[in-house]
Design a protein around this motif. Structure first.
Motif, PDB file in Angstrom:
ATOM      1  N   ARG A 161    -154.873 -56.001 -70.465  1.00 27.52           N
ATOM      2  CA  ARG A 161    -153.561 -56.499 -70.052  1.00 27.52           C
ATOM      3  C   ARG A 161    -152.452 -55.923 -70.928  1.00 27.52           C
ATOM      4  N   THR A 162    -152.733 -55.814 -72.231  1.00 26.54           N
ATOM      5  CA  THR A 162    -151.739 -55.244 -73.147  1.00 26.54           C
ATOM      6  C   THR A 162    -151.383 -53.830 -72.719  1.00 26.54           C
ATOM      7  N   GLU A 163    -152.397 -53.033 -72.399  1.00 22.88           N
ATOM      8  CA  GLU A 163    -152.135 -51.658 -71.930  1.00 22.88           C
ATOM      9  C   GLU A 163    -151.309 -51.685 -70.638  1.00 22.88           C
ATOM     10  N   TYR A 164    -151.704 -52.582 -69.737  1.00 20.92           N
ATOM     11  CA  TYR A 164    -151.101 -52.670 -68.413  1.00 20.92           C
ATOM     12  C   TYR A 164    -149.613 -53.024 -68.493  1.00 20.92           C
ATOM     13  N   GLU A 165    -149.250 -53.782 -69.543  1.00 21.09           N
ATOM     14  CA  GLU A 165    -147.863 -54.248 -69.643  1.00 21.09           C
ATOM     15  C   GLU A 165    -147.005 -53.389 -70.559  1.00 21.09           C
ATOM     16  N   HIS A 173    -149.158 -50.519 -65.577  1.00 21.85           N
ATOM     17  CA  HIS A 173    -149.263 -50.783 -64.134  1.00 21.85           C
ATOM     18  C   HIS A 173    -150.323 -49.914 -63.445  1.00 21.85           C
ATOM     19  N   ALA A 174    -151.386 -49.559 -64.174  1.00 18.67           N
ATOM     20  CA  ALA A 174    -152.524 -48.886 -63.532  1.00 18.67           C
ATOM     21  C   ALA A 174    -153.318 -49.992 -62.841  1.00 18.67           C
ATOM     22  N   GLN A 175    -153.152 -50.105 -61.519  1.00 19.84           N
ATOM     23  CA  GLN A 175    -153.709 -51.276 -60.818  1.00 19.84           C
ATOM     24  C   GLN A 175    -155.231 -51.398 -60.937  1.00 19.84           C
ATOM     25  N   PRO A 176    -155.992 -50.312 -60.919  1.00 21.03           N
ATOM     26  CA  PRO A 176    -157.452 -50.472 -61.052  1.00 21.03           C
ATOM     27  C   PRO A 176    -157.918 -50.535 -62.513  1.00 21.03           C
ATOM     28  N   ASN A 177    -156.997 -50.713 -63.474  1.00 25.79           N
ATOM     29  CA  ASN A 177    -157.365 -50.717 -64.895  1.00 25.79           C
ATOM     30  C   ASN A 177    -158.518 -51.688 -65.167  1.00 25.79           C
ATOM     31  N   ALA A 178    -159.480 -51.260 -65.975  1.00 29.47           N
ATOM     32  CA  ALA A 178    -160.662 -52.073 -66.254  1.00 29.47           C
ATOM     33  C   ALA A 178    -161.367 -51.550 -67.496  1.00 29.47           C
ATOM     34  N   CYS A 179    -162.258 -52.376 -68.041  1.00 29.81           N
ATOM     35  CA  CYS A 179    -163.082 -51.951 -69.170  1.00 29.81           C
ATOM     36  C   CYS A 179    -164.436 -52.653 -69.048  1.00 29.81           C
ATOM     37  N   PRO A 180    -165.395 -52.310 -69.915  1.00 27.59           N
ATOM     38  CA  PRO A 180    -166.727 -52.908 -69.769  1.00 27.59           C
ATOM     39  C   PRO A 180    -166.698 -54.432 -69.872  1.00 27.59           C
ATOM     40  N   ASP A 181    -165.678 -54.998 -70.554  1.00 26.09           N
ATOM     41  CA  ASP A 181    -165.638 -56.452 -70.725  1.00 26.09           C
ATOM     42  C   ASP A 181    -165.131 -57.184 -69.492  1.00 26.09           C
ATOM     43  N   CYS A 182    -164.257 -56.528 -68.717  1.00 30.77           N
ATOM     44  CA  CYS A 182    -163.616 -57.281 -67.640  1.00 30.77           C
ATOM     45  C   CYS A 182    -163.766 -56.624 -66.264  1.00 30.77           C
TER      46      CYS A 182
END
Ligand code: ZN
Ligand code: ZN
Ligand code: ZN
Length: 757
Positions: A161-165, A173-182
């Motif tokens: 979320r920090t990266e996204y904001e 605002h990379a809508q498909p942003n994700a990582c192994p945790d989420c």
């Protein structure tokens, strides 16, 4: 001296990291101002030293993010205003999605992180950012934000979320942003749908190394994967998929590896490495580690580079290549939903490598051939759809539904045409359903309400029936080869009238015969048939497409009457002596033998005469073999042919050519030279027809379209001869020359018909 400008940018500029890019660029140039998304694109204002503003404007276009596609930039000078710093403002207007970006491959930054043990996304198969990753395939609705994608169910962790904001971050605002945790997770299932123990990726690699067949969920659908160097495994995949000869596509880990088994020049390398990640046809190199069964009797491999992080992880340091073929059965659309894949592919795949990021819109891989350093689309799909093609002028919104083979629809809005992904051959209910879904989905996400529907003139195509079912829309029926002509004109932004050389398989003619070797004159509003190949019977109708010997015999019958079977050629041997009488009767009495001027069928006939193929598993197979053979011969001469005028039209008769050709075959002349001379003849004859048409019409511009222009050798021969004679020649680069590009032509013809009213 300071300056302030307001800039509006149009094209694919939303959902591709354009605003953070502007933010970084403006900050680097020490400019103040703001940027925001609006319904018509991105709007921004910058203020600062005149020189810096000039640099900013120059870099805005050349350094734009990889998934952006700018169609227009307008700027105007404003009076200076007060303000500090540079900000990204919230979206203005209704927030309507202007254009949807196609799916893109992994960018270099994400790739570095993927293989960096210190990165928190080390070996995470769903890594992405604003510069890369899934788009069109995961979008459910508009405006484009996470809630309207298939990522909606994944709540971002604090770090994501920090990266996204953060406007300075490439995941802003990379809508498909994700990582192994989420984010989404991989799973490996066996043929019964039961979870396989162990780390899914490592286990999948081991199974592939052991020669097993895996169904792998990709960006636009499922692929079937197998080790490309394992002959037994490739054979087994052919057996289970009931696919005898059609080449399988390969995926190579990187460019350096693929040059070990394929020729790759700089233009092919550029296409392979683009974010669209198409399959590119490349000449084979020998000897090769690749199993012979991958592309038997074919001089080319269809190769792509990894198109998702998952594919990088599967291939890197493990395989010189994997076979990666569409996950479908026979002619059905590609599987893209997990349950459906587990069911439909159960008889083919031993294991399933799947994940929980849903694919909303399926799309097959795109397939490209390089011609004069530029792409020719054999199939335009993933990575390109729904990127718009600019029309020469704005027009009312139209829906065009294509023809039958290589289905694709087209929607227009203003001066842009949105050609859909490849939908397959519209010969079954499943493909028709896929077309209906695509029409609904594209209308929805592009916010287009068509005023008119365009379809092929053929009354029995499923696409025609579908168009008729849209009761509230007026319809325009478009002749098949007129649509080919208009498709080529539209992408080249031509107006007025041109000569159209349309060399095609089959299309319905207004006179009830089957057209396909046509010389048309016209534009969007009208056309005239000024020449064509001399029509011959198509014995058995559609059966003649699957069995080229039928076409060879039809041509020979015209020359030799019922002495055909005394010739003892490969094509005559294809028919059992007991069936010959019946076949001759069919020709004599004109039973089930519609007339055709098809150019594709002429290629079939010659391939059959030369003994290359008497039966084909897919349309064009015989012609591909004929071209491959011709490419090995350097001869430059050609056979005789005749041009006569019948009822005001030029009729191209290849009877003389076939008579000489048959003589040469019977003398056992080298077949490659014969194949080449045939290609030369057709190029010389077609250019001669154009010259005659020029003397009566004064037209200098020639457009080339139709499925036969997938043939590089013929295209090159004809282009070169026309250019020598001073013609301006236009080919298809943005839409396929085959029926996959037909909807574009239908759409502009229909759009112009309203303007005329
Ligand atoms: Zn990236
Ligand atoms: Zn996360
Ligand atoms: Zn066609």
């Amino acid at each position: 001296m300071n300056k302030r400008v307001r800039v509006s940018v149009q094209g694919i500029v939303q959902g591709v990291g354009f605003r953070p890019f502007v933010y970084r660029l403006a900050t680097a140039c020490h400019l103040t101002g703001w940027v925001m998304n609006t319904p018509s694109g991105v709007v921004l204002e910058v203020q600062g030293a005149a020189g810096e503003v000039r640099c900013f404007l120059a870099d805005l276009q050349v350094q734009a993010p990889p998934l952006a596609a700018i169609t227009a930039v307008q700027s105007e000078e404003l009076p200076l205003a007060a303000g500090e710093g540079f900000v990204i403002r919230p979206s203005g207007g209704s927030g309507e999605a202007v254009q949807i970006a196609p799916d893109g491959d992994v960018c270099d930054d994400c790739l570095r992180e993927l293989f960096d043990p210190a990165d928190r996304r080390y070996r995470y198969p769903f890594i992405n950012c604003t510069n890369c990753g899934p788009r069109y395939s995961i979008i459910r609705g508009v405006p484009y934000d996470r809630a309207r994608t298939t990522m909606a169910g994944f709540a971002m962790c604090a770090a994501c979320r920090t990266e996204y904001e953060d406007p300075g971050h490439r995941r802003f605002h990379a809508q498909p942003n994700a990582c192994p945790d989420c984010g989404p997770q991989l799973r490996l299932l066996d043929g019964q749908g039961c979870e396989v123990a162990g780390e899914p990726l490592a286990a999948a690699i081991e199974l592939l190394q052991a020669g097993r067949i895996l169904a792998v969920k990709g960006l636009g659908g499922y692929h079937l994967a197998v080790d490309a160097c394992n002959e037994v495994a490739v054979m087994e995949l052919r057996r289970r998929k009931h696919r005898d000869q059609k080449p399988f596509a390969l995926m190579a880990p990187d460019l350096a590896t693929l040059t070990g088994y394929a020729e790759c020049d700089s233009s092919a390398a550029k296409l392979l490495q683009g974010p669209e990640r198409p399959i590119v046809l490349l000449p084979k190199r020998r000897p090769s580690p690749i199993a012979a069964q991958v592309a038997p009797d074919n001089g080319y491999f269809g190769i792509m580079l990894p198109c998702t992080p998952l594919h990088h992880l599967l291939l890197r340091d493990r395989f010189p290549a994997l076979v990666l073929t569409s996950g479908n059965l026979a002619d059905e659309p590609i599987c893209y939903q997990d349950e459906d894949a587990l069911q439909r592919l159960a008889s083919v795949a031993d294991f399933f490598l799947i994940h929980d990021r849903e694919i909303h819109t399926r799309s097959d891989d795109s397939v490209i051939r390089v011609f004069r350093g530029q792409p020719v689309f054999l199939r335009r799909s993933r990575g390109y759809a729904p990127r718009p093609i600019g029309l020469p002028a704005t027009q009312p919104s139209v829906l065009a539904v294509g023809a039958e083979l290589k289905g694709a629809i087209c929607l227009t809005r203003g001066g842009q045409a949105f050609l859909s992904q490849h939908l397959g051959d519209l010969q079954n209910a499943a493909t028709l359903r896929s077309l209906e879904q695509t029409v609904d989905h594209l209308q929805n996400i592009l916010q287009i309400r068509p005023q008119l529907v365009a379809h092929d003139l053929h009354p029995d195509y499923l696409s025609t029936t579908y168009a008729e079912s849209l009761a509230d829309l007026p319809r325009v029926a478009v002749q098949h080869h007129h649509a080919h002509l208009a498709s080529c004109m539209a992408e080249n932004a031509l107006e007025g009238e041109v000569i159209g050389v349309i060399c095609d398989g089959t299309g319905y003619g207004p006179d009830g015969t089957i057209w396909g070797g046509e010389f048309l004159v016209g534009g969007y509003e009208r056309f005239e048939r000024l020449g064509h190949l001399r029509p011959v019977p198509l014995p058995g109708g559609d059966a003649a497409v699957r069995e080229p010997w039928r076409m060879a015999l039809a041509y020979l019958y015209e020359l030799f009457d019922d002495r055909v079977f005394e010739l003892s050629l490969p094509c005559t041997a294809a028919l059992a002596p007991s069936d010959r009488k019946l076949f001759l009767q069919m020709l004599q009495r004109r039973l089930n033998t519609p007339l055709t001027s098809s150019c594709g069928r002429l290629f079939d006939a010659v391939a059959s005469l030369l003994g290359l193929r008497q039966k084909v598993a897919y349309e064009g197979q015989a012609a591909i073999a004929l071209e491959a053979l011709a490419e090995t011969s350097p001869v430059t001469d050609h056979y005789p042919f005749s041009l006569t005028e019948v009822e005001g039209r030029l009729v191209l008769d290849v009877g003389d050519m076939l008579r000489v050709l048959v003589g040469e075959i019977r003398c056992d002349r080298p077949r490659a030279a014969l194949a080449r001379r045939f290609h030369n003849t057709l190029a010389v004859a077609a250019s001669a027809v154009c010259e005659t048409i020029r003397t009566t019409t004064g037209l200098e511009r020639v457009v080339l379209s139709g499925g036969v222009f997938q043939n590089r050798l013929f295209s090159e021969g004809l282009c070169a001869r026309l250019e020598e004679k001073g013609f301006q020649v236009f080919t298809q680069r943005l839409a396929p020359p085959n029926d996959g590009g037909l909807a574009l032509g239908q759409a502009i013809i229909a759009g112009r018909s309203i303007l005329c009213v």
